[in-house]
Design a protein around this motif. Structure first.
Motif, PDB file in Angstrom:
ATOM      1  N   ARG A 112       0.813  -1.216   0.000  1.00  0.00           N
ATOM      2  CA  ARG A 112       0.000   0.000   0.000  1.00  0.00           C
ATOM      3  C   ARG A 112       0.854   1.277   0.000  1.00  0.00           C
ATOM      4  NH1 ARG A 112      -3.371  -1.119  -2.963  1.00  0.00           N
ATOM      5  NH2 ARG A 112      -5.271  -2.213  -2.399  1.00  0.00           N
ATOM      6  N   GLU A 113       2.111   1.161   0.403  1.00  0.00           N
ATOM      7  CA  GLU A 113       3.004   2.312   0.298  1.00  0.00           C
ATOM      8  C   GLU A 113       3.285   2.638  -1.167  1.00  0.00           C
ATOM      9  OE1 GLU A 113       7.257   3.803   2.153  1.00  0.00           O
ATOM     10  OE2 GLU A 113       7.031   1.680   1.638  1.00  0.00           O
ATOM     11  N   ARG A 114       3.304   1.611  -2.019  1.00  0.00           N
ATOM     12  CA  ARG A 114       3.673   1.787  -3.426  1.00  0.00           C
ATOM     13  C   ARG A 114       2.485   1.943  -4.364  1.00  0.00           C
ATOM     14  NH1 ARG A 114       8.759   3.534  -3.096  1.00  0.00           N
ATOM     15  NH2 ARG A 114      10.065   2.126  -1.843  1.00  0.00           N
ATOM     16  N   THR A 115       1.314   1.432  -3.989  1.00  0.00           N
ATOM     17  CA  THR A 115       0.162   1.521  -4.873  1.00  0.00           C
ATOM     18  C   THR A 115      -1.137   1.512  -4.081  1.00  0.00           C
ATOM     19  OG1 THR A 115      -1.020   0.478  -6.733  1.00  0.00           O
ATOM     20  CG2 THR A 115       0.104  -1.005  -5.196  1.00  0.00           C
ATOM     21  N   SER A 116      -2.087   2.289  -4.576  1.00  0.00           N
ATOM     22  CA  SER A 116      -3.428   2.279  -3.992  1.00  0.00           C
ATOM     23  C   SER A 116      -4.417   1.604  -4.936  1.00  0.00           C
ATOM     24  CB  SER A 116      -3.887   3.717  -3.697  1.00  0.00           C
ATOM     25  OG  SER A 116      -3.906   4.486  -4.892  1.00  0.00           O
ATOM     26  N   PRO A 118      -6.787  -0.984  -6.793  1.00  0.00           N
ATOM     27  CA  PRO A 118      -7.551  -2.133  -6.292  1.00  0.00           C
ATOM     28  C   PRO A 118      -6.914  -3.436  -6.764  1.00  0.00           C
ATOM     29  CG  PRO A 118      -8.732  -1.044  -8.086  1.00  0.00           C
ATOM     30  CD  PRO A 118      -7.580  -0.154  -7.740  1.00  0.00           C
ATOM     31  N   LEU A 141      -5.923  -7.185   1.796  1.00  0.00           N
ATOM     32  CA  LEU A 141      -6.063  -6.025   0.919  1.00  0.00           C
ATOM     33  C   LEU A 141      -7.192  -6.192  -0.094  1.00  0.00           C
ATOM     34  CD1 LEU A 141      -2.302  -5.220   0.220  1.00  0.00           C
ATOM     35  CD2 LEU A 141      -3.842  -4.104   1.833  1.00  0.00           C
ATOM     36  N   THR A 231       4.521  -0.800 -11.400  1.00  0.00           N
ATOM     37  CA  THR A 231       4.698  -0.579  -9.964  1.00  0.00           C
ATOM     38  C   THR A 231       5.553  -1.693  -9.389  1.00  0.00           C
ATOM     39  OG1 THR A 231       2.572   0.542  -9.755  1.00  0.00           O
ATOM     40  CG2 THR A 231       3.530  -0.375  -7.744  1.00  0.00           C
TER      41      THR A 231
END
Length: 274
Positions: A112-116, A118, A141, A231
């Motif tokens: 979650r630090e690198r991508t939000s 879904p 997640l 990512t």
């Protein structure tokens, strides 16, 4: 005042960055604590732990000890039991051994630090303890379907069972690392060594938009090197997030993830100049 000791155990262990990260954290917190690496092979954990004195406060465990440790603790957290693996042992003053698994929340935080974006579907390369914790993190997640790619499905049975036991009821399948078909998923997680990442396997992952490489040394791995334009979540990301959680469990005090990342990056750069 009793001087505290902590350490990381595993085999192999010489490559571990954990001593660098934990020593950095203890210095930042003003604690005169020791933290060293100890080579402990499979089957040797009980003997090592039984010989520890009262100054010992915490253990970080890496391969091949994470599943072995579950049977040696007096109490374990829900996430350790869910994963069937312990990577953190807190040694209480009364001698109680408390087992936890910081890989699971650490992996979720690293992603979650690198991508939000879904995430609904995932492919995990490998079927060991790290595959279990990262697979469970993916379920946390929102991932509802996980395919484990392995060479021997029987060796991934514990991981399959652990993932299927997640309360979210995720769909878990196994496939072959050596199959030729291109992979279709929202994220691919590699828990296999860099040497196992053949050009054919890397090519299979080419269309997956998020790559999570759990290895941090050597870096970049073939898979990580191929992720340009996509990512990339790195092994150091996982390491520093889970280490920050360990430090807080051992000391009762938080430490900044960025402090640990900076220390880790400097140490890796010194190992691999140029």
């Amino acid at each position: 005042m009793l001087s505290r000791r902590c350490g990381v155990l595993g085999d192999p262990i010489a490559h571990s960055l954990s001593p660098t990260l934990h020593r950095t954290a203890y210095a930042e917190l003003g604690l005169d604590w020791a933290y060293d690496a100890h080579r402990v092979p499979a089957g040797g954990l009980e003997e090592f732990v039984s010989g520890l004195g009262p100054q010992w406060r915490g253990l970080s465990l890496t391969m091949p000890l994470k599943r072995e440790a579950l049977a040696l603790v007096d109490r374990s957290t829900d996430r350790a039991r869910l994963a069937g693996a312990v990577n953190t042992v807190v040694l209480e003053d009364d001698g109680t051994r408390v087992g936890d698994n910081t890989d699971l929340p650490g992996a979720a935080a690293a992603i979650r630090e690198r991508t939000s974006a879904p995430l609904a579907t995932a492919v995990v390369l490998g079927g060991g303890a790290t595959a279990t914790s990262t697979g469970l993190a993916l379920a946390e997640l929102g991932v509802g379907s996980v395919e484990l790619l392995v060479r021997d499905a029987s060796r991934a049975a514990e991981t399959v069972a652990a993932l299927r036991s997640h309360p979210a009821g995720i769909d878990v399948r196994t496939g072959s690392l050596d199959a030729p078909d291109a992979l279709v998923a929202d994220i691919v997680v590699s828990t296999v060594p860099a040497g196992a990442q053949t050009s054919a396997l890397v090519e299979r992952c080419a269309a997956v938009p998020v790559v999570f490489e759990a290895v941090y040394d050597p870096w970049p791995t073939p898979l990580a090197a191929s992720a340009s334009g996509r990512t990339l979540v790195g092994g150091l990301d996982l390491l520093v997030h889970q280490a920050a959680l360990q430090v807080e469990l051992f000391t009762g005090r938080p430490v900044a993830v960025e402090l640990l990342r900076d220390a880790g990056e400097r140490a890796l750069a010194a190992r691999n100049p140029g």
